[in-house]
Scaffold this active site. Structure first.
Site, PDB file in Angstrom:
ATOM      1  N   ILE A 210       0.837  -1.200   0.000  1.00 33.74           N
ATOM      2  CA  ILE A 210       0.000   0.000   0.000  1.00 33.74           C
ATOM      3  C   ILE A 210       0.877   1.257   0.000  1.00 33.74           C
ATOM      4  O   ILE A 210       0.598   2.228  -0.711  1.00 33.74           O
ATOM      5  CB  ILE A 210      -0.943  -0.024   1.225  1.00 33.74           C
ATOM      6  CG1 ILE A 210      -1.954  -1.176   1.081  1.00 33.74           C
ATOM      7  CG2 ILE A 210      -1.671   1.310   1.377  1.00 33.74           C
ATOM      8  CD1 ILE A 210      -2.813  -1.430   2.313  1.00 33.74           C
ATOM      9  N   TYR A 341      -2.660  -6.198  17.175  1.00 32.83           N
ATOM     10  CA  TYR A 341      -2.852  -5.391  15.957  1.00 32.83           C
ATOM     11  C   TYR A 341      -4.089  -4.499  16.096  1.00 32.83           C
ATOM     12  O   TYR A 341      -4.041  -3.289  15.806  1.00 32.83           O
ATOM     13  CB  TYR A 341      -3.001  -6.340  14.769  1.00 32.83           C
ATOM     14  CG  TYR A 341      -3.114  -5.680  13.419  1.00 32.83           C
ATOM     15  CD1 TYR A 341      -2.007  -5.103  12.805  1.00 32.83           C
ATOM     16  CD2 TYR A 341      -4.328  -5.640  12.745  1.00 32.83           C
ATOM     17  CE1 TYR A 341      -2.105  -4.511  11.548  1.00 32.83           C
ATOM     18  CE2 TYR A 341      -4.438  -5.054  11.494  1.00 32.83           C
ATOM     19  CZ  TYR A 341      -3.321  -4.487  10.897  1.00 32.83           C
ATOM     20  OH  TYR A 341      -3.428  -3.901   9.672  1.00 32.83           O
TER      21      TYR A 341
HETATM   22  N1  LIG Z   1      -3.152  -5.272   3.285  1.00 28.78           N
HETATM   23  C1  LIG Z   1      -4.292  -5.123   3.952  1.00 28.78           C
HETATM   24  O1  LIG Z   1      -5.281  -5.798   3.651  1.00 28.78           O
HETATM   25  C2  LIG Z   1      -4.383  -4.127   5.086  1.00 28.78           C
HETATM   26  C3  LIG Z   1      -5.600  -4.040   5.780  1.00 28.78           C
HETATM   27  C4  LIG Z   1      -5.730  -3.123   6.813  1.00 28.78           C
HETATM   28  C5  LIG Z   1      -4.668  -2.307   7.145  1.00 28.78           C
HETATM   29  N2  LIG Z   1      -3.488  -2.411   6.487  1.00 28.78           N
HETATM   30  C6  LIG Z   1      -2.394  -1.524   6.897  1.00 28.78           C
HETATM   31  O2  LIG Z   1      -1.873  -0.859   5.768  1.00 28.78           O
HETATM   32  C7  LIG Z   1      -0.485  -0.600   5.961  1.00 28.78           C
HETATM   33  C8  LIG Z   1       0.317  -1.169   4.799  1.00 28.78           C
HETATM   34  O3  LIG Z   1       0.014  -2.544   4.696  1.00 28.78           O
HETATM   35  P1  LIG Z   1       0.597  -3.490   3.530  1.00 28.78           P
HETATM   36  O4  LIG Z   1      -0.383  -4.555   3.296  1.00 28.78           O
HETATM   37  O5  LIG Z   1       1.067  -2.671   2.403  1.00 28.78           O
HETATM   38  O6  LIG Z   1       1.838  -4.137   4.321  1.00 28.78           O
HETATM   39  P2  LIG Z   1       3.272  -4.603   3.781  1.00 28.78           P
HETATM   40  O7  LIG Z   1       3.786  -5.566   4.808  1.00 28.78           O
HETATM   41  O8  LIG Z   1       3.193  -5.062   2.363  1.00 28.78           O
HETATM   42  O9  LIG Z   1       4.131  -3.252   3.807  1.00 28.78           O
HETATM   43  C9  LIG Z   1       4.456  -2.599   5.010  1.00 28.78           C
HETATM   44  C10 LIG Z   1       5.747  -1.848   4.815  1.00 28.78           C
HETATM   45  O10 LIG Z   1       6.059  -1.236   6.082  1.00 28.78           O
HETATM   46  C11 LIG Z   1       7.460  -1.407   6.294  1.00 28.78           C
HETATM   47  N3  LIG Z   1       7.781  -1.366   7.710  1.00 28.78           N
HETATM   48  C12 LIG Z   1       7.469  -2.307   8.646  1.00 28.78           C
HETATM   49  N4  LIG Z   1       8.016  -1.966   9.823  1.00 28.78           N
HETATM   50  C13 LIG Z   1       8.683  -0.807   9.633  1.00 28.78           C
HETATM   51  C14 LIG Z   1       9.475   0.024  10.471  1.00 28.78           C
HETATM   52  N5  LIG Z   1       9.680  -0.292  11.746  1.00 28.78           N
HETATM   53  N6  LIG Z   1      10.009   1.142   9.954  1.00 28.78           N
HETATM   54  C15 LIG Z   1       9.823   1.468   8.649  1.00 28.78           C
HETATM   55  N7  LIG Z   1       9.095   0.713   7.806  1.00 28.78           N
HETATM   56  C16 LIG Z   1       8.541  -0.424   8.289  1.00 28.78           C
HETATM   57  C17 LIG Z   1       7.751  -2.777   5.691  1.00 28.78           C
HETATM   58  O11 LIG Z   1       9.159  -2.951   5.451  1.00 28.78           O
HETATM   59  C18 LIG Z   1       6.916  -2.765   4.438  1.00 28.78           C
HETATM   60  O12 LIG Z   1       7.633  -2.224   3.330  1.00 28.78           O
HETATM   61  C19 LIG Z   1      -0.127  -1.208   7.311  1.00 28.78           C
HETATM   62  O13 LIG Z   1      -0.198  -0.216   8.308  1.00 28.78           O
HETATM   63  C20 LIG Z   1      -1.223  -2.241   7.514  1.00 28.78           C
HETATM   64  O14 LIG Z   1      -1.427  -2.518   8.885  1.00 28.78           O
HETATM   65  C21 LIG Z   1      -3.319  -3.314   5.460  1.00 28.78           C
END
Ligand SMILES: NC(=O)c1ccc[n+]([C@@H]2O[C@H](COP(=O)([O-])OP(=O)(O)OC[C@H]3O[C@@H](n4cnc5c(N)ncnc54)[C@H](O)[C@@H]3O)[C@@H](O)[C@H]2O)c1
Length: 437
Positions: A210, A341
């Site tokens: 995202i 979470y």
């Molecule tokens: N994918 C979904 O369905 C979904 C649903 C609800 C919420 N979200 C939220 O959306 C956001 C993005 O999700 P996503 O699916 O793209 O996840 P993802 O795991 O694909 O990407 C998350 C990114 O955050 C980075 N990250 C993690 N810890 C970090 C840190 N300490 N410092 C800097 N960067 C860090 C990771 O390296 C990764 O590049 C998150 O906050 C997630 O909780 C996602």
């Protein structure tokens, strides 16, 4: 991960077979592209209740949707129900929408304009609150990729950027939402205070998923994007930044000096701060080791609070800035195996709502909002076991998962300089998920 079922039901045999078996038939959503930036068809403007002297919808035709032959199926219906002040006047909402709802084009929009329920006027409050139940129910039954929202307009509301978003393909996966709009914040940033005149955005977790899509969408909208991610993701991060003409900042957001290091990397200040980095470490509470609890709370919530505080205190956030944090429907509804979470994401919602009324932001025209994604097709959700994944995809009014760009477009609307009247809002990007609905 590809949604093969959605593709299958998009073919003639797939439609026939799924129809015969009584299976869901999700409509492929029409999303924004440079070639197709608008909805296609006329916008119907209807009124329920006594008309108001001032017209908060602003323009004619409604922005974001071009004129089209009157004979074409309407692309959108905007119902002004701000004048519904008595329960009896709700009949007007029924009477206005009943004859047209069936003719709305696939992937069309219904936007109901309401007023903020007034605690000093129980009749008005009842009638306006009734609109919420009406909109949420219509969203669940309308089908064919169509969405329904309620915009509550406070006096003097600056609603144009929100109407542009909701009446465009950019809001394809947003439905059943209630959004309150106030007057524009006193400071309306036309451009950044940065010497270059380009607005500067920081996106955490931008190396993939995202966050990558958010960075690309903000770059499309003319921002210089500083892409932040952990040092382990440095290579992917550098690729993203290079592709978008932005800057890479390899940094663990939980580092004690993260705020200082971000501020040091932004000598011209910051216009848009997007907290997107997040992790999951799922276990039922009884089986959860303390480090799983602590790491999720620190990445998803602790770092958001600390870095925001620092960037406000150090004056790094420019006047008229935008703060957007990423929550989740887990933070709204709760989810088994996600006490850590869900707590972190609910905490994000609490932080955003409080910070939106804090003089540190209100005094500088800074808005603070949250997106709460539902099931979004990313590497994270591709790892979910098949049956749970299928349930997550289908258990919403649009019958499919969202794409990262759906979250990104919602963040881009919050980040818009014209969205100064949108603050303290939590908008779910979940296709009106049944979870927590
Ligand atoms: N994918 C979904 O369905 C979904 C649903 C609800 C919420 N979200 C939220 O959306 C956001 C993005 O999700 P996503 O699916 O793209 O996840 P993802 O795991 O694909 O990407 C998350 C990114 O955050 C980075 N990250 C993690 N810890 C970090 C840190 N300490 N410092 C800097 N960067 C860090 C990771 O390296 C990764 O590049 C998150 O906050 C997630 O909780 C996602």
């Amino acid at each position: 991960m590809a949604d093969r079922y959605l593709r299958f039901t998009g073919t003639a045999p797939g439609r026939f077979l799924s129809g015969r078996l009584g299976l869901p038939q999700p409509t492929a959503l029409r999303r924004w592209s440079p070639e197709h930036p608008d909805l296609v068809g006329p916008v119907l403007r209807l009124t329920a209740g006594a008309p108001r002297p001032d017209d908060a919808t602003g323009t004619e035709p409604v922005p974001g949707a071009p004129d089209a032959p009157a004979a074409a199926a309407p692309a959108a219906v905007v119902l002004d129900a701000t004048g519904v002040c008595e329960p009896a006047a709700l009949h007007d909402a029924y009477a206005a929408l009943h004859p047209v709802v069936r003719s709305l084009a696939p992937c069309g929009r219904v936007v109901v304009l309401g007023a903020v329920p007034d605690p000093a006027d129980p009749h008005q409050a009842a009638a306006q609150q009734a609109l919420e139940g009406f909109v949420r129910s219509l969203g669940k039954e309308i089908g064919r990729g169509r969405t329904v929202q309620l915009l509550r307009l406070a006096p003097g509301a600056a609603a144009e950027s929100t109407l542009c978003f909701l009446l465009s393909p950019k809001s394809a996966y947003v439905s059943g939402q209630v959004i309150e709009i106030g007057p524009a914040a006193p400071v309306v940033p036309a451009v950044s205070t940065a010497a270059s005149g380009t607005r500067i955005a920081l996106v955490t977790g931008a190396a993939r998923g995202i966050g990558e899509s958010v960075a690309a969408t903000l770059a499309r909208d003319g921002h210089h994007v500083v892409c932040l991610d952990v040092p382990q993701a440095e290579e992917a991060l550098a690729d993203v930044a290079r592709r978008l003409g932005g800057t890479a900042l390899a940094l663990d957001i939980t580092a004690p000096d993260a705020g200082e290091r971000i501020a040091a990397a932004l000598p011209d200040g910051l216009d848009v701060l997007v907290h997107n980095a997040g992790i999951t470490r799922d276990r039922k509470l009884a089986n959860m080791a303390a480090d799983r609890w602590d790491s999720v709370l620190d990445v998803n919530l602790g770092s958001v609070v600390r870095t925001t505080d620092h960037l406000l205190k150090s004056g790094t956030l420019n006047d008229g800035g935008r703060i957007v944090a990423t929550a989740s429907i887990s933070g709204v509804a709760g989810n088994a195996g996600q006490t850590n979470y869900a707590a972190s994401k609910a905490g994000v919602i609490g932080f955003v709502r409080a910070l939106a009324t804090d003089p540190r932001t209100t005094g500088h025209g800074i808005t603070v909002n949250a997106v709460a994604p539902g099931f979004i097709e990313t590497k994270m959700t591709a790892a979910v076991p098949l049956f749970i994944r299928e349930a997550g995809r289908r258990m919403n009014s649009l019958g499919q998962g969202g794409l990262p760009v759906d979250v990104a477009e919602t963040i881009a609307w919050f980040a818009d300089p014209g969205s100064g009247g949108v603050t303290g809002q939590v908008v779910r990007v979940c296709g009106q998920s049944l979870l927590g609905a």
